[in-house]
Design a protein around this motif. Structure first.
Motif, PDB file in Angstrom:
ATOM      1  N   GLN A 215      43.264  44.236  45.532  1.00 30.00           N
ATOM      2  CA  GLN A 215      44.472  44.785  46.140  1.00 30.00           C
ATOM      3  C   GLN A 215      44.058  45.933  47.049  1.00 30.00           C
ATOM      4  OE1 GLN A 215      47.367  45.808  43.088  1.00 30.00           O
ATOM      5  NE2 GLN A 215      48.059  43.688  42.954  1.00 30.00           N
ATOM      6  N   VAL A 216      44.852  46.192  48.050  1.00 34.52           N
ATOM      7  CA  VAL A 216      44.596  47.322  48.942  1.00 34.52           C
ATOM      8  C   VAL A 216      45.545  48.443  48.547  1.00 34.52           C
ATOM      9  CG1 VAL A 216      44.475  48.120  51.333  1.00 34.52           C
ATOM     10  CG2 VAL A 216      43.922  45.739  50.783  1.00 34.52           C
ATOM     11  N   TRP A 217      44.990  49.466  47.896  1.00 34.58           N
ATOM     12  CA  TRP A 217      45.793  50.608  47.457  1.00 34.58           C
ATOM     13  C   TRP A 217      45.695  51.718  48.503  1.00 34.58           C
ATOM     14  CZ3 TRP A 217      48.669  50.681  42.907  1.00 34.58           C
ATOM     15  CH2 TRP A 217      48.439  49.637  42.012  1.00 34.58           C
ATOM     16  N   ASP A 218      46.797  52.431  48.686  1.00 29.26           N
ATOM     17  CA  ASP A 218      46.853  53.520  49.672  1.00 29.26           C
ATOM     18  C   ASP A 218      46.642  54.847  48.941  1.00 29.26           C
ATOM     19  OD1 ASP A 218      47.241  55.110  51.837  1.00 29.26           O
ATOM     20  OD2 ASP A 218      49.335  54.574  52.173  1.00 29.26           O
ATOM     21  N   SER A 227      40.377  47.459  46.781  1.00 27.18           N
ATOM     22  CA  SER A 227      40.185  47.868  45.392  1.00 27.18           C
ATOM     23  C   SER A 227      40.125  46.614  44.525  1.00 27.18           C
ATOM     24  CB  SER A 227      41.333  48.771  44.936  1.00 27.18           C
ATOM     25  OG  SER A 227      41.511  49.843  45.854  1.00 27.18           O
ATOM     26  N   TYR A 228      39.105  46.535  43.679  1.00 35.24           N
ATOM     27  CA  TYR A 228      38.832  45.318  42.925  1.00 35.24           C
ATOM     28  C   TYR A 228      39.046  45.544  41.437  1.00 35.24           C
ATOM     29  CZ  TYR A 228      36.707  43.678  47.245  1.00 35.24           C
ATOM     30  OH  TYR A 228      36.501  43.304  48.554  1.00 35.24           O
ATOM     31  N   LEU A 229      39.631  44.540  40.778  1.00 33.89           N
ATOM     32  CA  LEU A 229      39.890  44.635  39.353  1.00 33.89           C
ATOM     33  C   LEU A 229      38.583  44.477  38.578  1.00 33.89           C
ATOM     34  CD1 LEU A 229      42.840  43.257  37.385  1.00 33.89           C
ATOM     35  CD2 LEU A 229      40.548  42.726  36.563  1.00 33.89           C
ATOM     36  N   LEU A 230      38.306  45.454  37.705  1.00 38.17           N
ATOM     37  CA  LEU A 230      37.153  45.429  36.814  1.00 38.17           C
ATOM     38  C   LEU A 230      37.632  45.627  35.383  1.00 38.17           C
ATOM     39  CD1 LEU A 230      34.710  47.982  38.529  1.00 38.17           C
ATOM     40  CD2 LEU A 230      34.785  45.519  38.906  1.00 38.17           C
ATOM     41  N   TYR A 231      36.746  45.356  34.426  1.00 36.17           N
ATOM     42  CA  TYR A 231      37.009  45.820  33.071  1.00 36.17           C
ATOM     43  C   TYR A 231      36.431  47.223  32.934  1.00 36.17           C
ATOM     44  CZ  TYR A 231      36.917  46.651  28.146  1.00 36.17           C
ATOM     45  OH  TYR A 231      37.104  47.237  26.920  1.00 36.17           O
ATOM     46  N   HIS A 232      37.187  48.119  32.304  1.00 30.84           N
ATOM     47  CA  HIS A 232      36.682  49.478  32.074  1.00 30.84           C
ATOM     48  C   HIS A 232      37.099  49.918  30.687  1.00 30.84           C
ATOM     49  CE1 HIS A 232      35.156  53.205  34.218  1.00 30.84           C
ATOM     50  NE2 HIS A 232      34.427  52.223  34.698  1.00 30.84           N
ATOM     51  N   ARG A 247      51.116  46.060  30.092  1.00 30.75           N
ATOM     52  CA  ARG A 247      49.964  45.651  30.926  1.00 30.75           C
ATOM     53  C   ARG A 247      49.177  46.887  31.340  1.00 30.75           C
ATOM     54  NH1 ARG A 247      51.434  43.747  36.652  1.00 30.75           N
ATOM     55  NH2 ARG A 247      51.029  45.967  37.083  1.00 30.75           N
ATOM     56  N   ILE A 248      47.840  46.752  31.336  1.00 32.57           N
ATOM     57  CA  ILE A 248      46.986  47.811  31.880  1.00 32.57           C
ATOM     58  C   ILE A 248      45.839  47.162  32.636  1.00 32.57           C
ATOM     59  CG2 ILE A 248      45.674  48.031  29.720  1.00 32.57           C
ATOM     60  CD1 ILE A 248      45.422  51.080  30.408  1.00 32.57           C
ATOM     61  N   ARG A 249      45.565  47.709  33.834  1.00 30.03           N
ATOM     62  CA  ARG A 249      44.495  47.196  34.686  1.00 30.03           C
ATOM     63  C   ARG A 249      43.681  48.375  35.229  1.00 30.03           C
ATOM     64  NH1 ARG A 249      47.907  43.638  38.980  1.00 30.03           N
ATOM     65  NH2 ARG A 249      48.721  45.739  39.354  1.00 30.03           N
ATOM     66  N   PHE A 250      42.483  48.047  35.704  1.00 29.67           N
ATOM     67  CA  PHE A 250      41.602  49.050  36.297  1.00 29.67           C
ATOM     68  C   PHE A 250      41.101  48.528  37.636  1.00 29.67           C
ATOM     69  CE2 PHE A 250      37.539  50.909  37.311  1.00 29.67           C
ATOM     70  CZ  PHE A 250      37.627  52.232  36.915  1.00 29.67           C
ATOM     71  N   PHE A 251      41.232  49.363  38.683  1.00 31.02           N
ATOM     72  CA  PHE A 251      40.769  48.989  40.021  1.00 31.02           C
ATOM     73  C   PHE A 251      39.776  50.030  40.537  1.00 31.02           C
ATOM     74  CE2 PHE A 251      44.786  46.758  39.715  1.00 31.02           C
ATOM     75  CZ  PHE A 251      44.560  45.559  40.393  1.00 31.02           C
ATOM     76  N   MET A 252      38.738  49.551  41.205  1.00 32.35           N
ATOM     77  CA  MET A 252      37.743  50.435  41.821  1.00 32.35           C
ATOM     78  C   MET A 252      37.478  49.967  43.253  1.00 32.35           C
ATOM     79  SD  MET A 252      33.887  51.394  40.471  1.00 32.35           S
ATOM     80  CE  MET A 252      34.450  52.437  39.133  1.00 32.35           C
ATOM     81  N   THR A 253      37.258  50.937  44.157  1.00 32.90           N
ATOM     82  CA  THR A 253      37.008  50.594  45.553  1.00 32.90           C
ATOM     83  C   THR A 253      35.538  50.256  45.782  1.00 32.90           C
ATOM     84  OG1 THR A 253      36.606  52.903  46.176  1.00 32.90           O
ATOM     85  CG2 THR A 253      38.870  52.086  46.384  1.00 32.90           C
ATOM     86  N   PHE A 254      35.311  49.289  46.651  1.00 34.89           N
ATOM     87  CA  PHE A 254      33.968  48.941  47.106  1.00 34.89           C
ATOM     88  C   PHE A 254      34.041  48.588  48.581  1.00 34.89           C
ATOM     89  CE2 PHE A 254      33.979  47.848  42.611  1.00 34.89           C
ATOM     90  CZ  PHE A 254      32.850  48.515  42.180  1.00 34.89           C
TER      91      PHE A 254
END
Length: 405
Positions: A215-218, A227-232, A247-254
């Motif tokens: 997803q593209v987060w601002d 921003s990409y979904l990872l497990y954290h 629901r809970i998700r984690f996103f990190m930018t690359f």
């Protein structure tokens, strides 16, 4: 009375913890920095003395060796051990602490060296062991995990009756000028981002292929980022402690350059964690790759830009829908100016110091093994503001989102 503090680990985060403990020497008292490589400890101690005037002691220790750890803990008469070594070493350091009755803190959960997977199970299993020893273990007192857990607890305490969805958002918009480098330990970083993704929804874990969901987060002060979904790991404890969570998700930018290099390295086997034969000798590909990549601790003076890490939470308060975004922005160059480290190390090291400070002051204290969100978030949030990590809360209309497009 000032404490005696033992820090184990002399990488980028260990450097920040040493600096910030020295800056709070009235709490941390006599500080010892130890790692396998004594010269790294000595270099950090020299910089800390030049910048703060505080003298910290140094020592050599093999964090895989419990008797060595026990001997050092007894020698330093430590009141607390701050573990910023490798996640592989969490269990040995925890065992050494329980044998000596000394409180324990880390910033990342245990990861088995032979399996690219991290989870709290083996650390949580030591809860009774710590209770019998009359001591406390605080797990994941970094930023994510760590501050993000506290943000969730703070949102639950002050803004919601129930939180239904949480997205943890980690953006590093820093530029170090290298075609490819990792911002923390290359082996840990590359194992993390090349593993399968996972998120929790409606009571179960859903697994995805690596980097399959984008997803593209601002991000405030940074702008839209892939921003990409990872497990954290913080998700594993938050699903136990946040009321009403669906629901809970984690996103990190690359960036594209990072992903291109990572995919190429993965395709040729350089991210492998199993030994391979090379000219009659066994080597582990990812460990060899680590020797070729820039040391993350060397990135500080050349990294520019900002980080933005926070939580985007939706739920209900007094029967009405509510949306909250809590986040913290750090500037790489300002972090380096203060403690000679870039913001990724800074945002992990400062919360480690804060968690230890609250434990030593008995503001956060309960025997056994605990995660961050189990304690009152307010003292930690206050410390973030005073120790260099000021945060913001943005209240949005219920239907608003940070997702672009």
């Amino acid at each position: 009375m000032p404490a005696k503090t033992l820090i184990i680990g002399a990488g980028g985060v260990g450097n920040v913890v040493a600096f910030k403990c020295a800056m709070n020497a009235e709490i941390f008292g006599e500080i010892t920095l130890a790692s396998r490589t004594l010269s790294k400890c000595d270099a950090i101690a020299s910089n800390v003395k030049k910048r703060t005037g505080v003298v910290i002691k140094t020592a050599q220790v093999d964090a895989d060796n419990i008797p060595e750890l026990v001997k050092l803990i007894k020698k330093t008469k430590a009141d607390i051990v701050i573990n910023v070594a490798l996640p592989y070493q969490d269990l040995t350091i925890m065992d050494a602490c329980s044998q000596t009755g000394v409180d324990y803190l880390d910033t990342a959960n245990y990861e088995h060296p032979d399996t690219a997977r991290f989870e709290y199970k083996e650390q949580w299993a030591k809860d009774e062991q710590f209770k019998k020893a009359g001591m406390m273990g605080l797990l994941g007192s970094g930023f994510d995990p760590g501050v993000t857990n506290v943000f969730c607890a703070y949102a639950q305490k002050h803004y919601f009756d129930e939180i239904h969805t949480i997205d943890i958002l980690d953006c590093n918009a820093g530029d170090h000028g290298y075609p490819f480098a990792t911002n923390f330990n290359p082996e840990i970083n590359l194992r993390e981002v090349s593993a399968k993704g996972r998120y929790w929804e409606n009571g179960k874990w859903i697994e995805t292929e690596p980097m399959a969901i984008k997803q593209v987060w601002d991000y405030p002060e940074i702008g839209p980022k892939d921003s990409y979904l990872l497990y954290h790991e913080e998700m594993e404890s938050l699903v136990k402690h946040i009321k009403g969570l669906k629901r809970i998700r984690f996103f990190m930018t690359f960036g594209e350059s990072y992903l291109m290099h990572m995919r190429a390295l993965e395709n040729v086997g350089m991210l492998g964690i199993k030994p391979v034969k090379h000219k009659g000798q066994e080597i582990i590909p990812i460990e060899f790759l680590k020797t070729l990549l820039p040391d993350p601790a060397s990135l500080g003076p050349r990294t520019k830009g900002k980080t933005n890490i926070g939580i985007f939470a939706k739920g209900v308060k007094d029967g009405k829908p509510r949306t909250i975004y809590i986040y913290q922005i750090s500037d790489h160059e300002k972090c380096y100016e203060e403690v000679m480290a870039q913001a990724v190390s800074y945002t992990t090291g400062v919360p480690a110091m804060i968690g230890a400070k609250l434990m030593l002051e008995k503001v956060w204290y309960e025997t056994g093994v605990h995660n961050m969100e189990e304690f009152d978030p307010d003292p930690f949030m206050e410390e973030l503001n005073s120790q260099g990590l000021p945060w913001e809360v943005m209240e949005l209309e219920a239907e608003e989102t940070l997702v672009v497009g």
